[in-house]
Design a protein around this motif. Structure first.
Motif, PDB file in Angstrom:
ATOM      1  N   ILE A   1      -1.595   1.018  -1.655  1.00 57.57           N
ATOM      2  CA  ILE A   1      -2.539   0.550  -2.664  1.00 57.57           C
ATOM      3  C   ILE A   1      -2.423   1.320  -3.966  1.00 57.57           C
TER       4      ILE A   1
ATOM      5  N   ASP B   1      -5.466  -3.636   6.348  1.00 56.47           N
ATOM      6  CA  ASP B   1      -4.195  -2.912   6.318  1.00 56.47           C
ATOM      7  C   ASP B   1      -3.570  -2.866   7.709  1.00 56.47           C
TER       8      ASP B   1
ATOM      9  N   GLU C   1      -6.795   8.264  -3.474  1.00 58.87           N
ATOM     10  CA  GLU C   1      -6.783   6.909  -2.935  1.00 58.87           C
ATOM     11  C   GLU C   1      -5.618   6.668  -1.973  1.00 58.87           C
TER      12      GLU C   1
ATOM     13  N   GLN D   1      -6.246   6.048   2.042  1.00 54.94           N
ATOM     14  CA  GLN D   1      -5.844   4.816   2.720  1.00 54.94           C
ATOM     15  C   GLN D   1      -5.083   5.138   4.002  1.00 54.94           C
TER      16      GLN D   1
ATOM     17  N   ASN E   1     -11.599  -3.425   4.979  1.00 61.79           N
ATOM     18  CA  ASN E   1     -10.369  -3.272   4.198  1.00 61.79           C
ATOM     19  C   ASN E   1      -9.333  -2.440   4.946  1.00 61.79           C
ATOM     20  N   VAL E   2      -9.790  -1.494   5.770  1.00 59.58           N
ATOM     21  CA  VAL E   2      -8.867  -0.688   6.569  1.00 59.58           C
ATOM     22  C   VAL E   2      -8.262  -1.552   7.672  1.00 59.58           C
TER      23      VAL E   2
END
Length: 232
Positions: A90, A77, A99, A103, A73-74
């Motif tokens: 997010i 981004d 959060e 991120q 997921n990183v």
């Protein structure tokens, strides 16, 4: 009303090579995600892939780059930034304590691994901007600080940012029991070095250095302080 003319042209030297087969990037260990990115896009912005895709190396001949230690997921981004120059937030900056900061910090760590200084600079700016939001939780959570200290070395600019944010915004109501031990020591040193020592600024401490230290005496039955005089 006249519409502003926007020139979308770029010079020939800025053109990205989109010819040929894309490079396969496998991200993650137990949970893997596969990305396909044109080699020209990677080489155009990232020195890491310029080296990794050299033809004399296995990755270069197979056109496969593995990043097992990174989170899919990183990296997603990161791909957003690679193609658009921006990072999708997010979570609203009004609730960035965990959060939102997490991120940005994880993406900074990925950029550090891939040696992408301009992305790191942009992410630092984003972290600072988040801390300035009027209704935001102003500092990263203990979990965010923990991952910074786990994955960076002494002298890291990201460590310095976390430390300065805590030193500047320290508050008696913080729940800091779970702070990283190394960070807690750094924070204590920073607070000590930035401490105001004048009696005018901290009159409650003046009794330590002059007069009777009454504030440290035990007063029974609300009797006035006798200064600790010997009654014998």
């Amino acid at each position: 009303m006249a519409t502003e003319l926007v020139d979308i042209r770029v010079s020939a030297t800025e053109r990205i090579d989109l010819e040929g087969e894309p490079v396969k990037i496998i991200v993650g260990d137990s949970t893997k995600r596969i990305y396909h990115v044109y080699e020209g896009v990677l080489r155009n912005k990232l020195a890491f892939f310029e080296v990794a895709l050299k033809t004399e190396w296995k990755e270069g001949t197979q056109r496969i780059v593995k990043l097992p230690e990174e989170e899919p997921n990183v990296f997603c981004d990161f791909m957003q930034w690679l193609y658009t120059g921006r990072v999708p937030c997010i979570e609203s900056l009004y609730h960035v304590e965990h959060e939102g900061y997490m991120q940005l910090v994880k993406l900074w760590l990925l950029a550090d691994h891939l040696i992408v200084a301009n992305l790191q600079e942009s992410l630092v700016n984003a972290i600072v901007a988040a801390s300035r939001e009027p209704f935001a939780d102003r500092y990263p959570s203990a979990a965010v600080v923990e991952i910074v200290y786990q994955r960076t070395a002494v002298g890291s600019r990201l460590r310095k940012l976390m430390l300065d944010m805590y030193t500047r915004h320290v508050d008696i109501d913080w729940h800091i029991d779970n702070l990283n031990h190394e960070f807690a020591i750094d924070l204590l040193k920073a607070l000590a070095s930035n401490r105001t020592t004048t009696d005018e600024a901290e009159p409650e401490f003046s009794q330590l250095f002059k007069g009777v230290p009454c504030r440290y005496h035990v007063h029974y039955d609300n009797k006035p302080c006798d200064g600790g005089a010997d009654k014998a």
